[in-house]
Design a protein around this motif. Structure first.
Motif, PDB file in Angstrom:
ATOM      1  N   THR A   3       0.763  -0.965  -0.067  1.00 55.83           N
ATOM      2  CA  THR A   3       0.070   0.029  -0.443  1.00 55.83           C
ATOM      3  C   THR A   3       1.065   1.266   0.196  1.00 55.83           C
ATOM      4  N   TYR A   4       2.014   0.763   0.837  1.00 53.39           N
ATOM      5  CA  TYR A   4       2.983   2.042   0.315  1.00 53.39           C
ATOM      6  C   TYR A   4       3.754   2.669  -0.487  1.00 53.39           C
ATOM      7  N   ILE A   5       4.151   0.995  -0.683  1.00 54.13           N
ATOM      8  CA  ILE A   5       4.452   1.409  -2.161  1.00 54.13           C
ATOM      9  C   ILE A   5       3.898   2.378  -3.530  1.00 54.13           C
ATOM     10  N   GLY A   6       2.302   1.941  -3.060  1.00 54.94           N
ATOM     11  CA  GLY A   6       1.149   2.520  -4.486  1.00 54.94           C
ATOM     12  C   GLY A   6       1.049   3.880  -4.289  1.00 54.94           C
ATOM     13  N   GLN A   7       1.214   3.967  -2.616  1.00 54.37           N
ATOM     14  CA  GLN A   7       1.056   5.444  -2.355  1.00 54.37           C
ATOM     15  C   GLN A   7       2.076   6.248  -2.769  1.00 54.37           C
ATOM     16  N   ARG A   8       2.796   5.607  -3.056  1.00 50.05           N
ATOM     17  CA  ARG A   8       4.309   6.584  -3.538  1.00 50.05           C
ATOM     18  C   ARG A   8       4.385   6.484  -4.559  1.00 50.05           C
ATOM     19  N   VAL A   9       4.139   5.876  -5.231  1.00 53.00           N
ATOM     20  CA  VAL A   9       3.834   5.756  -7.027  1.00 53.00           C
ATOM     21  C   VAL A   9       2.533   6.509  -7.377  1.00 53.00           C
ATOM     22  N   ALA A  10       1.944   6.456  -6.843  1.00 51.95           N
ATOM     23  CA  ALA A  10       0.868   7.950  -6.868  1.00 51.95           C
ATOM     24  C   ALA A  10       1.094   9.526  -6.299  1.00 51.95           C
ATOM     25  N   VAL A  11       2.601   9.430  -6.173  1.00 56.15           N
ATOM     26  CA  VAL A  11       1.883  10.211  -5.433  1.00 56.15           C
ATOM     27  C   VAL A  11       3.278  11.365  -7.019  1.00 56.15           C
ATOM     28  N   LEU A  12       3.962  10.064  -7.933  1.00 50.34           N
ATOM     29  CA  LEU A  12       4.344  10.737  -8.171  1.00 50.34           C
ATOM     30  C   LEU A  12       3.201  11.549  -9.384  1.00 50.34           C
ATOM     31  N   ILE A  13       2.384  12.008  -9.613  1.00 50.12           N
ATOM     32  CA  ILE A  13       1.403  11.944 -10.591  1.00 50.12           C
ATOM     33  C   ILE A  13       1.575  13.696 -10.822  1.00 50.12           C
ATOM     34  N   PRO A  14       1.651  14.037  -9.229  1.00 53.74           N
ATOM     35  CA  PRO A  14       1.522  15.516  -9.562  1.00 53.74           C
ATOM     36  C   PRO A  14       2.765  16.100  -8.908  1.00 53.74           C
ATOM     37  N   VAL A  15       3.864  15.375  -8.897  1.00 49.04           N
ATOM     38  CA  VAL A  15       4.991  15.642  -9.271  1.00 49.04           C
ATOM     39  C   VAL A  15       5.474  15.795 -10.386  1.00 49.04           C
ATOM     40  N   VAL A  16       5.185  14.971 -10.953  1.00 46.31           N
ATOM     41  CA  VAL A  16       5.626  15.179 -12.361  1.00 46.31           C
ATOM     42  C   VAL A  16       4.434  16.196 -12.758  1.00 46.31           C
ATOM     43  N   ILE A  17       3.522  16.124 -12.950  1.00 49.72           N
ATOM     44  CA  ILE A  17       2.661  17.348 -13.563  1.00 49.72           C
ATOM     45  C   ILE A  17       3.282  18.975 -12.995  1.00 49.72           C
ATOM     46  N   LEU A  18       3.675  19.274 -11.999  1.00 50.48           N
ATOM     47  CA  LEU A  18       4.172  19.884 -11.383  1.00 50.48           C
ATOM     48  C   LEU A  18       5.473  20.384 -11.726  1.00 50.48           C
ATOM     49  N   VAL A  19       6.274  19.495 -12.047  1.00 45.12           N
ATOM     50  CA  VAL A  19       7.430  20.140 -12.393  1.00 45.12           C
ATOM     51  C   VAL A  19       7.072  20.018 -14.139  1.00 45.12           C
ATOM     52  N   PHE A  20       6.583  19.471 -14.150  1.00 48.25           N
ATOM     53  CA  PHE A  20       6.280  19.844 -16.312  1.00 48.25           C
ATOM     54  C   PHE A  20       6.379  21.091 -16.280  1.00 48.25           C
ATOM     55  N   SER A  21       5.078  21.266 -15.631  1.00 52.66           N
ATOM     56  CA  SER A  21       4.680  22.892 -15.899  1.00 52.66           C
ATOM     57  C   SER A  21       5.663  23.895 -15.454  1.00 52.66           C
TER      58      SER A  21
END
Lengths: 310, 537
Positions: A3-21
């Motif tokens: 579950t923890y790994i799943g959560q951390r992978v899910a955090v990737l999405i906003p991080v990547v969107i933010l960095v990209f933007s």
């Protein structure tokens, strides 16, 4: 843990969107037009404004910024990072080729850093305030204070030019990675060994070490099984950060040893305002950075059983 | 013996000499063919690696050079700076240079077996002109702004039609690579990884950032007029290795990882120059050299007296000796002496004369402030900014020289994109500008006032009806004598109005081991021919 790994992978999405933007905004705010830069060959020839407009249109650069942003994001979701303006090649292909090279170098560099740094730190910690400690820390000091390019050039001069043991140009052969990996690793090894030493000295002074020794356990066992394992936790944190740094910052080593990597590709892309390439490369490095940190967190739990992730 | 008369003895002597010469040449050929083979590894700076290996797209000479291994051009610019037919059997320009007709050589095939004919040439020219190809510069050289169409006259003749004359078309045709249409269609966007021409070498692989490898094309039947031999090249393979660090490039011959360095850093020349195991060759570049254009669109360089004062305040020969031990080329006008229609008068137009420079500044109202050593007018110091990309020492040298006449020169080194932005916005006093071309048309690009716009190079913002008229005429004149007169006048006007600070030019150095034979430079310093090269094993 899953579950923890799943959560951390899910955090990737906003991080990547933010960095990209942020990168998208910065690149478009910077002065300079990629088409004009592309046309600014060193061999002359005047370009008409009509031709510039024609090229901008054919590359989709005449669209409003939000449309360009959405188009790139839409394609990226489908796994297509677009076509590089400068290199006239698919960004996927360019980034993947460079990433493999950088990953290889970073991995080899990290291996060199750990193989040099950890034993050096342990030796210094175990023989605190002896000549062995001083010698090891002198080496560590050299590592942290020596400029990468200088060390690289020195090694090339000695090992490649004079002794002719290893090639100066890294190339595709396995032996070509030895010098760049050592150069990259030696700098990190300095930091790791200093941290390893301090951490081990601190761990050896803890009550549980004294208790284990009082119980009659052999010093070697106490050191390796108890103190060392605890002392490794901060080292892993730093090693992880160093590895992340190597992935995105091996550009100097890549340049000195003529290795085509992600760092040099990003520098070229920024210089030429190659928007698709910058965005693609940054996307990849930010995902890698987050994933490396995730691996580090998982390693904590392995090293220290007290750490549990819910 | 008179000039006209020929005795029997003289005839026999001449005939014997000719026979011996021919026999010697054949022997030399046989010897070289016998020694044929070898693998040449050329090291060059990573910066020079083409972004795209397709020279119809990439704007740099390095791409066109590597393409020349794989394909021959329609017209060849020889080492002795003459245009000769290559894949074209000849050419003719009609309608005042608007219509170019090119009969093609027969019996030529591309490396994939498809024929080289008028259809293939039309395909290539149309491809360059198409905006979808994103040709950055080749389209300019082939006259895209005046291009109307390419016509197939017959199977072996092609015609290019323009709306107005393209006088420098031959140079464009001499660098434009010609690809197999079938291969271009087959490989699409990845064609640059699979170049197929008709040349002496085939592209074997390109590992971006690392190396490009070419292998001999045994089926090559090309004949280059000045070459030692026709047909297939001597070498088995050529590998280009890209080296990221100048210091490493300077030492790479000693490691044995390359047998030729193209673009040896000047500071490494001494390493090989006095060593009998190596050969050093210098190639000289046409174009501007390291020139700094003056911004005449704002004070203080809008004043001719100030511009001329700067020209009298430094000496290129001393600069060359001081900074580079005399190894660079001195440039005193807007073109280097290796450019077509170079005007020699530029060499004596401005000689070092600080007293005259001071006088001119005084006349312009710039009075020396003895406290600062810098001249002032209306309370404002005479401060200039020089914007450059590299060779900072040249800027610093100029700053020291200008200080002696009371001018404060500030040196700014910026990356290329910033340079372009600053040039177009006019935020500079002196700006590094260097275009390299054998044809002097760079003068039109840089000094025709209407080229001060995005995509143009006329950064001086100088407006002069006479100069504009002369430069404009160069673009529609095909008669070479007239072109020479016009370009000479243009150089005189640019010099007279002191629109630029010419300085030096860095030669392209080649270093190679003594085992490399047959290396031959092209007409421009960064060009060389590989078909006659062999490497002793």
């Amino acid at each position: 843990m899953a579950t923890y790994i799943g959560q951390r992978v899910a955090v990737l999405i906003p991080v990547v969107i933010l960095v990209f933007s942020v990168v998208f905004a910065i690149m478009h705010a910077l002065p300079g037009d990629p088409v004009q830069l592309m046309l600014a060959g060193a061999e002359a020839g005047v370009t008409t404004p009509e031709r510039i407009a024609q090229l901008r249109r054919s590359m989709g650069l005449d669209e409003p910024l939000y449309a360009q942003y959405l188009r790139f994001a839409g394609h990226a979701l489908r796994g297509d990072l677009g076509q590089s303006i400068r290199f006239q090649s698919p960004v996927n292909q360019l980034v993947a080729g460079a990433a493999v090279q950088t990953f290889e170098l970073s991995l080899a560099g990290m291996a060199a850093a750990l193989l040099i740094g950890i034993p050096l730190g342990i030796m210094a910690g175990l023989y605190e305030n002896t000549w062995l400690d001083s010698g090891a820390m002198l080496l560590a000091l050299l590592g942290v204070s020596m400029p990468l390019f200088w060390l690289g050039l020195l090694l090339i001069l000695l090992v490649a030019v004079h002794l002719q043991w290893l090639p100066a140009i890294s190339g595709q052969q396995l032996r070509g990675i030895v010098l760049p990996a050592f150069t990259l690793g030696f700098v990190s090894a300095g930091l790791i060994s200093r941290l390893m030493r301090a951490s081990l000295i601190e761990a050896l002074r803890h009550d549980y070490v004294r208790t284990a020794l009082a119980k009659g356990l052999r010093r070697r066992v106490v050191t390796t099984k108890h103190a060392l394992r605890n002392a490794l936790i901060p080292v892993i944190t730093v090693a992880g950060l160093q590895f992340g740094g190597m992935l995105s910052g091996a550009v100097i080593t890549e340049t000195v040893f003529s290795r085509p990597g992600l760092g040099s590709l990003i520098v070229k892309a920024i210089l030429w305002h190659d928007y698709p390439l910058i965005q693609g490369a940054v996307l990849l490095t930010s995902v890698s950075y987050v994933l490396v940190n995730l691996v580090i967190d998982v390693l904590y739990a392995w090293v220290d059983p007290r750490i549990k992730y819910a | 013996m008179s000039e006209r008369g020929t005795t029997r003895r003289a005839f026999l002597l001449r005939s014997s000499a000719a026979l011996a010469g021919a026999w010697g040449a054949r022997l030399l050929r046989a010897d070289r063919v016998g020694a044929a083979g070898g693998n040449l590894t050329i090291a060059m700076a990573a910066d020079a690696e083409p972004a795209s290996l397709d020279g119809q797209v990439d704007p740099y000479v390095s791409a066109w050079l590597l393409n020349s291994f794989v394909t021959d051009p329609l017209v060849l610019l020889t080492s002795s700076r003459k245009y000769v037919p290559m894949l074209a059997a000849g050419w003719s320009a009609s309608a005042g240079g608007r219509i170019w007709t090119l009969p093609l050589r027969r019996g030529v095939t591309f490396q994939d077996g498809t024929p080289f004919d008028a259809e293939a040439v039309k395909f290539n020219i149309d491809r360059v002109m198409s905006p979808d190809t994103h040709s950055a510069l080749m389209a300019n050289y082939l006259g895209v702004k005046n291009f109307l169409k390419t016509e197939i006259v017959d199977r072996q003749t092609v015609r290019i039609i323009y709306s107005s004359p393209v006088p420098a078309l031959l140079y464009g045709l001499s660098i434009c690579p010609l690809w197999s249409p079938a291969a271009v269609k087959q490989f699409g966007p990845s064609f640059q990884q699979h170049l197929v021409g008709e040349g002496a070498f085939k592209l074997a692989e390109w590992v971006r950032g690392d190396h490009v490898r070419f292998v001999r094309n045994p089926a090559y039947r090309g004949a280059r007029p000045w070459q030692e031999h026709d047909g297939p090249a001597y070498l088995d393979s050529i590998t280009i290795r890209f080296v990221g660090e100048a210091g490493v490039l300077g030492q790479i011959l000693k490691t044995g990882e390359a047998n030729l360095v193209a673009g040896l850093p000047a500071q490494a020349v001494g390493t090989y120059a006095n060593n009998p195991a190596y050969t050093i060759i210098a190639g000289y570049q046409p174009g501007n050299g390291m020139m700094f254009v003056m911004n005449t669109g704002r004070p203080p360089l809008d004043d001719l007296r100030v511009r001329r004062a700067l020209r009298y305040a430094y000496d290129q020969d001393t600069m060359n000796q001081t900074l580079y031990n005399g190894s660079y080329v001195v440039v005193k006008g807007p073109l280097t002496k290796y450019t077509l229609y170079y005007w020699k008068g530029a060499e004596s137009a401005y000689r070092l004369d600080p007293a005259r420079a001071r006088r001119l500044l005084e006349e312009a109202g710039w009075k020396l402030n003895p406290r600062t050593g810098i001249r002032e007018r209306d309370g404002k110091p005479l401060a200039l900014t020089i914007v450059m990309l590299h060779h900072k020492e040249i800027g610093e040298y100029l700053a020291a020289q200008f200080r002696a006449i009371g001018v404060d020169l500030r040196v700014e080194v910026v990356p290329g994109p910033v340079q372009l932005q600053r040039a177009q916005s006019g935020e500079f006093d002196l700006m590094y500008e260097r275009l390299r071309s054998y044809e002097p048309d760079v003068l039109f690009d840089e000094f025709y006032s209407k080229n001060y716009r995005p995509g143009g190079w006329a950064w001086t913002r100088f407006q002069n009806a006479t100069l504009d008229k002369v430069l404009l005429e160069t673009q529609s004149t095909t008669d070479q004598t007239r072109r020479q007169a016009l370009f000479t006048e243009a150089q005189q006007l640019v010099t007279e109005h002191a629109l630029c600070l010419p300085t030096l030019d860095d030669p392209q150095y080649y270093a190679m081991t003594k085992k490399v034979h047959g290396f031959r430079l092209g007409a421009i310093g960064s060009w060389y021919f590989v078909n006659d090269i062999s490497v002793e094993t």
